[in-house]
Design a protein around this motif. Structure first.
Motif, PDB file in Angstrom:
ATOM      1  N   ARG A 146      31.799  28.117  31.749  1.00  0.00           N
ATOM      2  CA  ARG A 146      30.832  29.010  32.759  1.00  0.00           C
ATOM      3  C   ARG A 146      29.367  29.038  31.997  1.00  0.00           C
ATOM      4  O   ARG A 146      29.406  29.491  30.243  1.00  0.00           O
ATOM      5  N   LYS A 147      28.334  28.943  33.146  1.00  0.00           N
ATOM      6  CA  LYS A 147      27.110  29.429  32.692  1.00  0.00           C
ATOM      7  C   LYS A 147      26.250  29.685  33.527  1.00  0.00           C
ATOM      8  O   LYS A 147      26.116  29.143  34.016  1.00  0.00           O
ATOM      9  N   GLN A 148      25.386  30.742  32.770  1.00  0.00           N
ATOM     10  CA  GLN A 148      24.073  31.634  34.005  1.00  0.00           C
ATOM     11  C   GLN A 148      23.440  31.305  33.170  1.00  0.00           C
ATOM     12  O   GLN A 148      22.354  31.083  32.035  1.00  0.00           O
ATOM     13  N   LYS A 149      22.006  30.665  34.081  1.00  0.00           N
ATOM     14  CA  LYS A 149      20.055  30.001  34.277  1.00  0.00           C
ATOM     15  C   LYS A 149      19.939  31.062  34.576  1.00  0.00           C
ATOM     16  O   LYS A 149      19.855  31.250  35.433  1.00  0.00           O
ATOM     17  N   TYR A 150      18.783  32.104  33.706  1.00  0.00           N
ATOM     18  CA  TYR A 150      18.626  33.083  34.735  1.00  0.00           C
ATOM     19  C   TYR A 150      16.838  32.845  35.058  1.00  0.00           C
ATOM     20  O   TYR A 150      15.865  32.305  34.076  1.00  0.00           O
ATOM     21  N   VAL A 151      16.305  32.803  36.171  1.00  0.00           N
ATOM     22  CA  VAL A 151      14.384  32.643  36.883  1.00  0.00           C
ATOM     23  C   VAL A 151      14.267  33.599  36.900  1.00  0.00           C
ATOM     24  O   VAL A 151      14.647  34.167  38.400  1.00  0.00           O
ATOM     25  N   LYS A 152      13.509  34.012  37.107  1.00  0.00           N
ATOM     26  CA  LYS A 152      12.251  35.541  37.807  1.00  0.00           C
ATOM     27  C   LYS A 152      12.020  34.993  38.776  1.00  0.00           C
ATOM     28  O   LYS A 152      10.818  34.142  39.038  1.00  0.00           O
ATOM     29  N   ARG A 153      11.870  35.392  40.323  1.00  0.00           N
ATOM     30  CA  ARG A 153      11.279  34.734  41.659  1.00  0.00           C
ATOM     31  C   ARG A 153      10.822  36.345  41.869  1.00  0.00           C
ATOM     32  O   ARG A 153      10.699  36.924  41.133  1.00  0.00           O
ATOM     33  N   ASP A 154      10.176  35.773  43.136  1.00  0.00           N
ATOM     34  CA  ASP A 154       8.747  37.749  43.529  1.00  0.00           C
ATOM     35  C   ASP A 154       9.739  38.836  43.437  1.00  0.00           C
ATOM     36  O   ASP A 154       9.429  39.071  42.759  1.00  0.00           O
ATOM     37  N   ASN A 155      10.751  38.781  44.148  1.00  0.00           N
ATOM     38  CA  ASN A 155      11.274  40.065  43.936  1.00  0.00           C
ATOM     39  C   ASN A 155      12.816  40.193  43.583  1.00  0.00           C
ATOM     40  O   ASN A 155      13.266  41.000  44.203  1.00  0.00           O
ATOM     41  N   GLU A 180      24.132  28.583  38.700  1.00  0.00           N
ATOM     42  CA  GLU A 180      25.477  29.285  37.984  1.00  0.00           C
ATOM     43  C   GLU A 180      26.178  27.683  37.771  1.00  0.00           C
ATOM     44  O   GLU A 180      25.616  26.360  37.819  1.00  0.00           O
ATOM     45  N   TYR A 181      26.641  27.288  36.383  1.00  0.00           N
ATOM     46  CA  TYR A 181      27.866  25.979  36.078  1.00  0.00           C
ATOM     47  C   TYR A 181      28.636  26.034  35.457  1.00  0.00           C
ATOM     48  O   TYR A 181      29.404  27.088  34.908  1.00  0.00           O
ATOM     49  N   GLU A 182      29.830  25.011  35.261  1.00  0.00           N
ATOM     50  CA  GLU A 182      30.453  24.567  35.320  1.00  0.00           C
ATOM     51  C   GLU A 182      30.674  23.300  34.385  1.00  0.00           C
ATOM     52  O   GLU A 182      30.538  22.425  35.435  1.00  0.00           O
ATOM     53  N   ASN A 183      31.197  23.450  33.240  1.00  0.00           N
ATOM     54  CA  ASN A 183      31.378  22.420  32.061  1.00  0.00           C
ATOM     55  C   ASN A 183      29.600  21.757  32.196  1.00  0.00           C
ATOM     56  O   ASN A 183      30.578  20.218  33.241  1.00  0.00           O
ATOM     57  N   GLY A 184      28.693  21.860  32.242  1.00  0.00           N
ATOM     58  CA  GLY A 184      27.552  21.135  32.750  1.00  0.00           C
ATOM     59  C   GLY A 184      27.063  20.707  34.442  1.00  0.00           C
ATOM     60  O   GLY A 184      26.133  20.414  34.363  1.00  0.00           O
ATOM     61  N   LYS A 185      28.097  21.101  35.366  1.00  0.00           N
ATOM     62  CA  LYS A 185      27.727  21.111  36.839  1.00  0.00           C
ATOM     63  C   LYS A 185      27.273  21.845  37.512  1.00  0.00           C
ATOM     64  O   LYS A 185      27.893  22.945  37.155  1.00  0.00           O
ATOM     65  N   GLU A 186      26.117  22.044  38.037  1.00  0.00           N
ATOM     66  CA  GLU A 186      25.510  23.036  39.548  1.00  0.00           C
ATOM     67  C   GLU A 186      26.680  22.933  40.510  1.00  0.00           C
ATOM     68  O   GLU A 186      26.889  22.170  41.262  1.00  0.00           O
ATOM     69  N   LEU A 187      26.894  24.573  39.966  1.00  0.00           N
ATOM     70  CA  LEU A 187      27.987  25.065  41.778  1.00  0.00           C
ATOM     71  C   LEU A 187      27.180  25.272  42.755  1.00  0.00           C
ATOM     72  O   LEU A 187      27.484  25.232  43.318  1.00  0.00           O
ATOM     73  N   PHE A 188      26.335  26.670  42.193  1.00  0.00           N
ATOM     74  CA  PHE A 188      25.855  27.551  42.919  1.00  0.00           C
ATOM     75  C   PHE A 188      24.414  28.577  42.553  1.00  0.00           C
ATOM     76  O   PHE A 188      24.713  28.233  41.861  1.00  0.00           O
ATOM     77  N   LYS A 189      23.961  28.904  43.814  1.00  0.00           N
ATOM     78  CA  LYS A 189      22.815  29.517  43.322  1.00  0.00           C
ATOM     79  C   LYS A 189      22.873  31.312  44.110  1.00  0.00           C
ATOM     80  O   LYS A 189      23.644  30.971  44.974  1.00  0.00           O
ATOM     81  N   HIS A 190      22.605  32.283  43.559  1.00  0.00           N
ATOM     82  CA  HIS A 190      22.288  33.678  44.280  1.00  0.00           C
ATOM     83  C   HIS A 190      21.986  34.357  43.067  1.00  0.00           C
ATOM     84  O   HIS A 190      21.061  33.744  42.479  1.00  0.00           O
ATOM     85  N   ALA A 191      21.642  35.501  43.518  1.00  0.00           N
ATOM     86  CA  ALA A 191      19.893  36.461  43.131  1.00  0.00           C
ATOM     87  C   ALA A 191      20.934  38.007  42.875  1.00  0.00           C
ATOM     88  O   ALA A 191      22.269  38.165  42.259  1.00  0.00           O
ATOM     89  N   LEU A 192      20.494  38.366  41.492  1.00  0.00           N
ATOM     90  CA  LEU A 192      20.576  39.735  41.158  1.00  0.00           C
ATOM     91  C   LEU A 192      19.599  40.439  41.694  1.00  0.00           C
ATOM     92  O   LEU A 192      17.868  40.195  42.139  1.00  0.00           O
ATOM     93  N   SER A 193      20.021  42.101  42.293  1.00  0.00           N
ATOM     94  CA  SER A 193      19.134  42.169  42.410  1.00  0.00           C
ATOM     95  C   SER A 193      17.795  42.954  41.676  1.00  0.00           C
ATOM     96  O   SER A 193      17.867  42.952  40.111  1.00  0.00           O
ATOM     97  N   SER A 194      16.982  42.460  42.205  1.00  0.00           N
ATOM     98  CA  SER A 194      15.388  43.503  40.927  1.00  0.00           C
ATOM     99  C   SER A 194      14.966  44.289  41.282  1.00  0.00           C
ATOM    100  O   SER A 194      14.365  44.581  42.007  1.00  0.00           O
TER     101      SER A 194
END
Length: 380
Positions: A78-87, A93-107
């Motif tokens: 599993r891999k997670q990539k982080y991108v800062k958005r407005d708020n 999230e990826y698994e074995n190179g395949k994108e699974l889904f997107k979600h958000a961390l509280s900023s």
């Protein structure tokens, strides 16, 4: 033929490889964590988080670009990539190179003054008294809505999302369930983690790697139950809110090996607090700092909730989008009924995470589901 009394099979044997009592390389730390029943956060020579080693075998490696954390990858594919958005921080999230889904961390970039522990009681009393004096007419003017706008229930999968904290103020009781800092003792928190067989039942050690690549124990050890209890007492905040948030944000409480959320666990952003910093040892991340600052933020948000007659309108939830899925419309605003619910939406401005639709999960729907599964309706 001379018999020496030794079987052929006895000439070939293997014994379990024991982890060094004092590991010197990062390659030895995963086995060490497992055998010593500890979790490890490893920082590099510059004080940035490098790896996590969980007691049950999960290993996480962090990567940076221009001093900013951009992704983390674990040893389960599993891999997670982080991108800062407005708020918020968008996590893909990826698994074995395949994108699974997107979600958000509280900023959580909001800044509030420090409050001494001894001052909380008087401030809480003032907050509750002030809220009880406000009238409905002043409330409507203060939030700038038209007189034709009226309260409406907001349901997600049959769950009423307007009142996530029954017993929170405005109230006449003089107490608020959301900030009930006596709901669990330290020993009760520890027993809770043990009963869940959570990795949080085990200590978290802080290790460093020097410029030569050698690792060493800084002798700083964090016991999660103690960190949570101390933060709850210091900021006079309900520890159940903290525990449910640890599960909502990073699946740290009860994600077992092999489960969907197992590889989504990260100690480093345990509470989702300040999830935009550069991964510094002295930044807003790191497990104990996450616990303390995240707990303080919840209390600060409770203090800063509007002292008006509730329900009041809370705008711009769900990434500011109104979406329809399977015939159900999830609006980008919600009427909240009390201080505690307002604080939860300010911390995580999502009724659910619309990026998962049609699957219903994430946001405060997950918080409510987690809390109910752990304690039912018991906030005390």
């Amino acid at each position: 033929m001379l018999s020496v009394g030794i079987s052929v099979s006895s000439l070939f044997f293997s014994s379990p490889i024991q982890a060094k009592q004092n590991p010197s390389t990062s390659d030895e730390l995963l086995q060490y964590a497992n055998e010593q029943n500890v979790n490890i956060l490893l920082y590099d020579e510059n004080g940035k988080i490098d790896k996590e080693f969980h007691v049950d075998g999960l290993e996480v490696t962090y990567k940076y670009k221009n001093g900013k954390m951009i992704e983390s990858e674990d040893n389960k594919g599993r891999k997670q990539k982080y991108v800062k958005r407005d708020n918020y921080v968008e996590v893909t999230e990826y698994e074995n190179g395949k994108e699974l889904f997107k979600h958000a961390l509280s900023s959580n970039d909001l800044k509030f003054p420090e409050v001494k522990t001894n001052d909380h009681e008087n401030l809480e009393k003032e907050k509750m008294e002030e809220g009880n004096k406000k009238g409905a007419e002043s409330d409507l003017r203060s939030i700038g809505i038209e007189s034709t706008t009226t309260y409406e229930d907001y349901y997600v999968n049959g769950v009423l999302m307007n009142n996530l904290v029954p017993g929170s103020c405005p109230c006449s009781s003089g107490s608020d369930k959301f900030i009930n800092y006596s709901s669990m003792t330290e020993s009760e928190i520890q027993s809770f983690f043990q009963n869940k067989n959570s990795i949080l039942k085990d200590p978290v050690q802080i290790w460093r790697r020097d410029s030569n690549g050698n690792v060493y124990n800084t002798n700083k050890t964090i016991l999660p139950s103690k960190a949570i209890y101390n933060a709850a007492q210091t900021h006079r905040m309900n520890p159940k809110v903290v525990i449910a948030t640890l599960q909502k944000e990073q699946s740290l409480v009860s994600a077992a090996p092999g489960s969907v959320s197992y590889s989504s666990r990260r100690f480093y952003y345990a509470m989702g607090y300040g999830a935009t910093d550069g991964g510094d040892l002295n930044g807003t991340s790191g497990f104990d700092i996450q616990i303390d600052k995240g707990t303080k933020l919840f209390k600060d948000l409770w203090y800063n909730s509007p002292t008006e007659t509730y329900p009041i309108l809370f705008n711009n939830i769900n990434y500011g989008k109104t979406v329809t899925s399977n015939g159900v419309t999830y609006k980008n605003y919600i009427w909240v009924k009390n201080y505690g619910t307002w604080a939860l939406y300010k911390y995580t401005p999502h009724a659910l995470d619309i990026n998962y639709l049609p699957t219903i999960t994430g946001g405060n729907y997950s918080f409510q589901s987690i809390f109910k599964s752990y304690w039912g309706t018991d906030w005390d």
